[in-house]
Design an enzyme around this catalytic site. Sequence first.
Site, PDB file in Angstrom:
ATOM      1  N   PHE A 123      37.148  -4.335 -28.428  1.00 55.06           N
ATOM      2  CA  PHE A 123      38.442  -4.551 -27.795  1.00 55.06           C
ATOM      3  C   PHE A 123      39.344  -4.886 -28.916  1.00 55.06           C
ATOM      4  CE2 PHE A 123      36.977  -9.043 -27.951  1.00 55.06           C
ATOM      5  CZ  PHE A 123      38.300  -9.638 -27.954  1.00 55.06           C
ATOM      6  N   LYS A 124      38.954  -5.571 -30.094  1.00 49.03           N
ATOM      7  CA  LYS A 124      39.690  -6.201 -31.030  1.00 49.03           C
ATOM      8  C   LYS A 124      40.642  -5.020 -31.647  1.00 49.03           C
ATOM      9  CE  LYS A 124      37.539 -10.399 -30.946  1.00 49.03           C
ATOM     10  NZ  LYS A 124      36.900 -10.921 -31.917  1.00 49.03           N
ATOM     11  N   ASP A 125      40.301  -3.733 -31.591  1.00 46.45           N
ATOM     12  CA  ASP A 125      40.989  -2.853 -32.337  1.00 46.45           C
ATOM     13  C   ASP A 125      42.558  -2.490 -31.501  1.00 46.45           C
ATOM     14  OD1 ASP A 125      39.382  -1.774 -33.985  1.00 46.45           O
ATOM     15  OD2 ASP A 125      37.905  -0.638 -32.627  1.00 46.45           O
ATOM     16  N   MET A 128      44.365  -5.181 -33.291  1.00 43.86           N
ATOM     17  CA  MET A 128      44.461  -5.193 -34.698  1.00 43.86           C
ATOM     18  C   MET A 128      45.080  -3.749 -35.366  1.00 43.86           C
ATOM     19  SD  MET A 128      43.227  -7.681 -36.505  1.00 43.86           S
ATOM     20  CE  MET A 128      41.760  -8.289 -35.631  1.00 43.86           C
ATOM     21  N   THR A 156      35.882  -9.203 -34.892  1.00 45.53           N
ATOM     22  CA  THR A 156      37.386  -9.305 -35.654  1.00 45.53           C
ATOM     23  C   THR A 156      37.295  -8.781 -36.839  1.00 45.53           C
ATOM     24  OG1 THR A 156      38.078 -11.159 -34.148  1.00 45.53           O
ATOM     25  CG2 THR A 156      39.186 -10.948 -36.291  1.00 45.53           C
TER      26      THR A 156
END
Length: 486
Positions: A123-125, A128, A156
């Site tokens: 999900f960090k994409d 980011m 992350t």
Amino acid sequence: MQYVSTRGQAPAQSFSQILLGGLAPDGGLYLPVEYPKVSHVELDAWRKLPYADLAFEVLKKFATDIPEADLKALAHKTYTADVYRNVRAGEDAAQVTPLRVLEDKDGRKLVLQALSNGPTLAFKDMAMQLLGNLFEYALAKQHAELNIFGATSGDTGSAAEYAMRGKKGIRVFMLSPHKKMSAFQTAQMFSLQDPNIFNIAVEGVFDDCQDMVKAVSNDLEFKARQKIGTVNSINWARVVAQVVYYIRGYLAATTSNEQKVSFTVPSGNFGNICAGHIARMMGVPIAKLVVATNENDVLDEFFRTGVYRVRKSAETFHTTSPSMDISKASNFERFVFDLLGRDASRVRALFHKVETQGGFDLSGKPGSDGDEFGKVAGYGFRSGKSVHADRIATIRDVQDRYGITIDTHTADGIKVAREHVEPGVPMLILETALPAKFNETIREALGRDAKRPAGFERIEDLPQRFEVMPADVAAIKSFIANHTGL
């Protein structure tokens, strides 16, 4: 739109001024002077928007000093079929975060929101990738360079490195706890050979890494000389980017603004669910925000008792949902600021107590630091805990019932969501990562390997490049200085 520090001793600044940094100069975290509001008319207008256009509509409420044409171009550069593998050319880009109903019994509906189809399968994409484009845009405007210094418990780091690799004027120095990530997560980061990427494996736990990032950020002279910025969730722009998928999830799960939804979020550092808190403060009809923790249950303890008690490194468990192996939630300060009526002097005192005594108590009991725990429910927060046996059982159950393989953190979310779902209010569980990233536990639960997306078949066999270092701030500073030439 101006931003202030939670500790009240830093000047107000614009979005662009805080974009490249992390902590405020006084050690606090930035928040807008007041949250922008979203009306029911706007929500109706946003229902059919492709994801990139929705991101633009949300961003322009916060980044008021960036020309709207530039913001729109950045959003459309980020949320594309080339970046998110589940979006096919010509398909409605709302599918960037598709919903899938898991169960709907007696009006109790559990819905999985997919957030892990970006380049690093986590999900960090979602935030980011946008952050990388925002950084490159801002640096080009200033003819400047940036040395990103961050810490990761697993996802992350790879999301940041994949977003920043090859970006002009950017270097990445990423700390991670040595031998405490999954084999896939480790390989995903350490196999990168780009000359602007530096991986440092720290002999300690994630909180040691996070503490060093904060220590460097608080050394204002070093930070300025070395042009240090951050991509951890203390970076405000990353939190704003996450607000978008809460709004998308709400709009996709409802047909009118008379309805509400709830969200369950696997959480260790409070960054992801903090974005949900902000969406709710903006006026999005969110009923409950459920914090799902693993064995490292510092947040669950607070939301049950009002006591925030950080754990020492030796007390932090190494679990099978390792991205949540965190015992000091760095983003939690943003919520506490709101909970205390934005009283910066009290926030400053409480988090000084965290650093000196290991926590604080807002339960209202004799000898406590306040009685604000009684107000927590008014912000929609609930919590729950999941341990290894729970996640193994949940992975098996979801596979058997729905033919869906989930990762370990998402399993924690589903287990806790089932304890809080209520009739008439859809409960959305935010997916954390694709199961291939935690194959060891998938094999334990299901007796087989998780399916791997194309391009990741033998990632653990790739050559790896990283440095092993002690949890020593001076040594880390020296490493950074020696590799920047500044």
